[in-house]
Structure formats: C-alpha cells, structure tokens
Scaffold this active site. Structure first.
Site, PDB file in Angstrom:
ATOM      1  N   ASN A   7      -0.544  -8.417  -2.435  1.00 27.14           N
ATOM      2  CA  ASN A   7       0.508  -7.470  -2.818  1.00 27.14           C
ATOM      3  C   ASN A   7       0.219  -6.169  -2.078  1.00 27.14           C
ATOM      4  OD1 ASN A   7       2.328  -5.822  -4.089  1.00 27.14           O
ATOM      5  ND2 ASN A   7       1.646  -6.306  -6.179  1.00 27.14           N
ATOM      6  N   ARG A  90       3.618 -10.998  -2.068  1.00 24.92           N
ATOM      7  CA  ARG A  90       4.625 -10.524  -3.002  1.00 24.92           C
ATOM      8  C   ARG A  90       5.440  -9.464  -2.275  1.00 24.92           C
ATOM      9  NH1 ARG A  90       3.852  -7.207  -8.614  1.00 24.92           N
ATOM     10  NH2 ARG A  90       6.075  -6.890  -8.900  1.00 24.92           N
ATOM     11  N   HIS A 179      11.219  -7.239 -10.727  1.00 21.74           N
ATOM     12  CA  HIS A 179      10.308  -7.965 -11.632  1.00 21.74           C
ATOM     13  C   HIS A 179      10.705  -9.436 -11.758  1.00 21.74           C
ATOM     14  CE1 HIS A 179       9.708  -3.895 -13.880  1.00 21.74           C
ATOM     15  NE2 HIS A 179       8.708  -4.063 -13.028  1.00 21.74           N
ATOM     16  N   ARG A 239      10.329   7.031 -14.922  1.00 18.82           N
ATOM     17  CA  ARG A 239      11.700   6.927 -14.411  1.00 18.82           C
ATOM     18  C   ARG A 239      12.688   7.103 -15.554  1.00 18.82           C
ATOM     19  NH1 ARG A 239      10.480   1.461 -11.839  1.00 18.82           N
ATOM     20  NH2 ARG A 239       9.311   1.975  -9.965  1.00 18.82           N
ATOM     21  N   GLU A 383       2.217 -13.065 -12.752  1.00 17.17           N
ATOM     22  CA  GLU A 383       3.001 -13.110 -11.515  1.00 17.17           C
ATOM     23  C   GLU A 383       2.227 -13.764 -10.372  1.00 17.17           C
ATOM     24  OE1 GLU A 383       3.597  -8.949 -12.562  1.00 17.17           O
ATOM     25  OE2 GLU A 383       5.474  -9.073 -11.461  1.00 17.17           O
TER      26      GLU A 383
END
Ligand code: ADP
Length: 402
Positions: A7, A90, A179, A239, A383
């Site tokens: 990643n 990823r 996601h 956020r 993941e």
C-alpha cells in the site's frame, strides 16, 4: 501461495507478506518519511517491533528494504524471495475501468496514470510502487486491487450527480466511493454469518479515521456514502462529510481562501477535530466528554447522528435490512459509539445487546439482542487478506499459479 501486499502512500509504504492458504500474515511492516529526512522502516517480529532508521530517497529504496526484512538471515520470515509468488498493490482509484483485480501490464499502468487526475496524491504513489517492484522483482506477477472497484456495481441513479450531465460525460464526475475492499470483505463475511443467504440486505459501516457506509444488495454495492472523492458522506475524524455545498463558496469568498486552502480545511481541519478543536481521534474526544467537555459530547452526538441518517437512508433504498456491520477503528472498538448509533431503533426492529456490545474481542461476532429482527455484527476488516486472495485468484486465472 505467498503474496506481498503493498500500500504505497505519497511518503509512506505499508506492506504485508501473506500466506494465503494458511490465512497468516508472515510479516507486517511500514516505511515512513520516504523521500524525506529521518526515514525509517518498522516491522513486527516475534520479539516485538523493530525500527531501523535508513535513508529512503524513493519508493524503490523503501521496497528494497521491505524485501530485505522478509529474507534477511537474522529475523527474516522466508529463506529467499523466490518464495514470494506475486505482488498485490492496493490502489485508491480505478475510475470506471476497474471493477475487479487487474493483472498489471502496460495498458493497466496507462489507465492508472490516466486516473491521476481523480486521485492526484494516491495514484502516483501506487505507480511508483509498481515500478519499483518491476525493477526489484521483474519475474513476479503484479496485480492491482482498487478501492473503488466494488462500487462499480451501483446503478446510475445512485452515482450520477444532479448537475449538468456533461460533467459526467466529459469529466467523469460521478460517485466512485471508497473503502471498497473493506466493504466487500465484511459483507462477504456477514453473508456467511447470516447462513449464506446472498440475497440478505446488508448495511456495512466502515468507521475509521475516514468513514463510509455501503448498502449491499445481492452481495453487491448498491449505494455508498463517499462520492466523487472520499470527502463526501458521513462526518469523519478530520473531514466534514456532506455539507450544504453553498457553504464552500461562502467561506471561500468570506475568508479569501483558494481552492487548495478550502480543500485542506474540509479534509484536515473539519469533522471531529473541527467541531471540538481537541482531536480527530475518537478516544481523545471520549475522554474529554467524560471530563465534562460539552463540545466533545456534541461532536459524539453529531457523529452518531450522521451514521444513523445513512443507515436510515439505506434501509429505505434496500426496502429493509437484515444485517448491519460495524468495522474499522471506531466500528470495531468503540462500544460507546455503537451504543449511540443503535439507540432507540427498536421500532425498526434494530436492538443492541448492551452486554454483548461491551465485550472486547478480535473475533467477528453478533452484538444484537435475541429479539432483534435485524442482526448487528462487528466484523474486523481484513483488507490485506482480501487483496492477497484476489491476487491468488488472478494468478490462477492467468495460469501463473504454482
Ligand atoms: P484509518 O482510517 O486511519 O485506518 P482506523 O481504522 O485505524 O483508521 O481508525 C482510527 C479511529 O479508530 C480513531 O478515531 C480512533 O480513535 C478509533 N479507535 C481505535 N481504537 C479505539 C478504541 N479502543 N476506542 C475508541 N475508538 C478507537
């Protein structure tokens, strides 16, 4: 089959070596401050975490050190890199091109490049990772797993925005979501936990620092809360999630902010952090609330309410719900937040069991009351495993399996 899952961020690189059949992480590590002064690699060993400061001017050097951590004679986990069968990356943005794992070749690289416009920070980092692996391990197949891929099944009525349609046709402005690998993994586990009923109506809540909620119909993503970018949807750590879009131009005009500054404000200085001024970390907000901070209590209520609104919306979109899944940092660990989210939903057939909810565990589990019509599950997301499984399947499909 052993898959190295990578990643790549703009200045960091996380990696895991996964033995797919044994469902085991052999090594997990990360490189930080890649391209900056003070870079270091850190990885887990049976004796604890090991941190080595090393100059890493670029991603190639970071990956070289990551590989060294796999097969070094001192604390390596494999005898040689020959044991690594494939690499899985990823990747944040797959646009409308990718709805599943892709075998990395020239045309895939071109498409990832083309999508840089939609993910200016993330896709270039992923490309650096792919390039570095190509140089360091030229004989290993590489696969790309996209965060947006799972949401490509959404119907147009859920991904087109009510603005001039030309913006979609010409600039591909639409909902992509994010996601996806996590929502796919936990929804598959939820279907198993619900006895294998693939028609089960499921709402998956991935609540970490970033957060998104997905409505799952027939095992596929039907709608999701993140949008054109990960800024949309629920309130998050830093956020704002969805707000009246007119606020954006109003603040820009009043404060004289550039679009970069406004983006920064909405991505890094809003959400839990913006409301409280304390932290983007729910644990710290929770501590402050327990010490009597009004603004921390308000932020917790707002966060829970924002999740509840999406759950309500998706119950309507799915014409009911059979299972609700909580995952990621907050979803898996914060019994307090789950208590807030599932309060007073009994008229919808949704009832939490407070005792089960309070139990801490790393296992997938049910936390609903016996008489709840809707199952509530906590499912730790995985993941990297999902990516490793995808890469194994990709290798089989391309006749590359060992
Ligand atoms: P990321 O999106 O960065 O991967 P994570 O999934 O690790 O984030 O989630 C980070 C969030 O999870 C933080 O807000 C943190 O406070 C929260 N969290 C982690 N552990 C706990 C805990 N035990 N109790 C409450 N919140 C927790």
């Amino acid at each position: 089959v052993k898959v190295l899952v990578i990643n790549s961020g703009s200045s960091s690189l996380k990696y895991q070596l996964i033995d797919v059949e044994r469902h085991e992480v052999l090594r997990s590590g990360l490189c930080e401050k890649v391209g900056f002064f003070g870079s270091f690699i850190r990885y887990d060993t049976p004796a604890g975490e090991k941190t080595i400061e090393m100059p890493m001017p670029n991603h190639q050097e970071a990956i070289r050190l990551a590989l060294e951590s796999l097969d070094n004679p001192e604390d390596g986990v494999i005898a040689s890199l020959d044991e690594v069968d494939a690499v899985g990356h990823r990747i944040v943005h797959g646009g409308e091109y990718f709805s599943e794992v892709a075998y990395v070749d020239e045309s895939v690289i071109e498409k990832i490049e083309e999508l840089i416009e939609l993910a200016p920070l993330h896709n270039p980092a992923a490309l650096m990772g792919i390039e570095a692996c190509g140089i360091l391990m030229p004989d290993k197949p590489q696969g790309a797993v996209f965060d947006t891929a799972f949401h490509q099944s959404m119907p147009a009525k859920n991904y087109i925005y009510p603005i001039l349609i030309d913006f979609y046709k010409e600039q591909k402005i639409r909902k992509y979501g994010a996601h996806g690998t996590s929502h796919r993994y936990v929804s598959q586990r939820a279907i198993e936990m619900l006895g294998g009923d693939t028609s089960a109506r499921i709402i998956t809540c991935h609540l970490g620092n970033g957060g998104s909620i997905t409505a799952i119909k027939d095992g596929k993503s039907y709608d999701t809360s993140m949008g054109f970018t990960p800024l949309d949807g629920v309130m998050m750590g830093s956020r704002c999630g969805s707000i009246d879009p007119a606020i954006v131009t109003f603040i820009m005009d009043h404060e004289g902010l550039s679009s970069d500054e406004m983006n920064n404000l909405m991505n890094r200085r809003s959400g839990l952090l913006g409301v409280t001024g304390i932290s983007n970390d729910l644990r710290e907000i929770d501590n402050a609330a327990q010490e009597g901070s009004e603004v921390a209590r308000l932020a917790i209520d707002m966060y829970a309410q924002s999740i509840r609104k999406y759950i309500g919306q998706y119950i309507v979109e799915l014409n009911g719900v059979d299972g609700i899944v909580m995952t990621a940092g907050i979803g898996e660990n914060s019994a307090m937040m789950r208590e807030h989210i599932f309060a007073e939903l009994d008229n919808l057939g949704i009832k939490l069991d407070s005792e089960k909810n309070a139990v801490r565990s790393r296992e997938a589990r049910f936390i609903n009351a016996e008489d709840s019509a809707v199952k509530i599950m906590v499912i730790p997301t995985q993941e990297e495993y999902m990516i490793a499984y995808d890469i194994k399947r990709m290798c089989e499909e391309h006749g590359l399996a060992q």
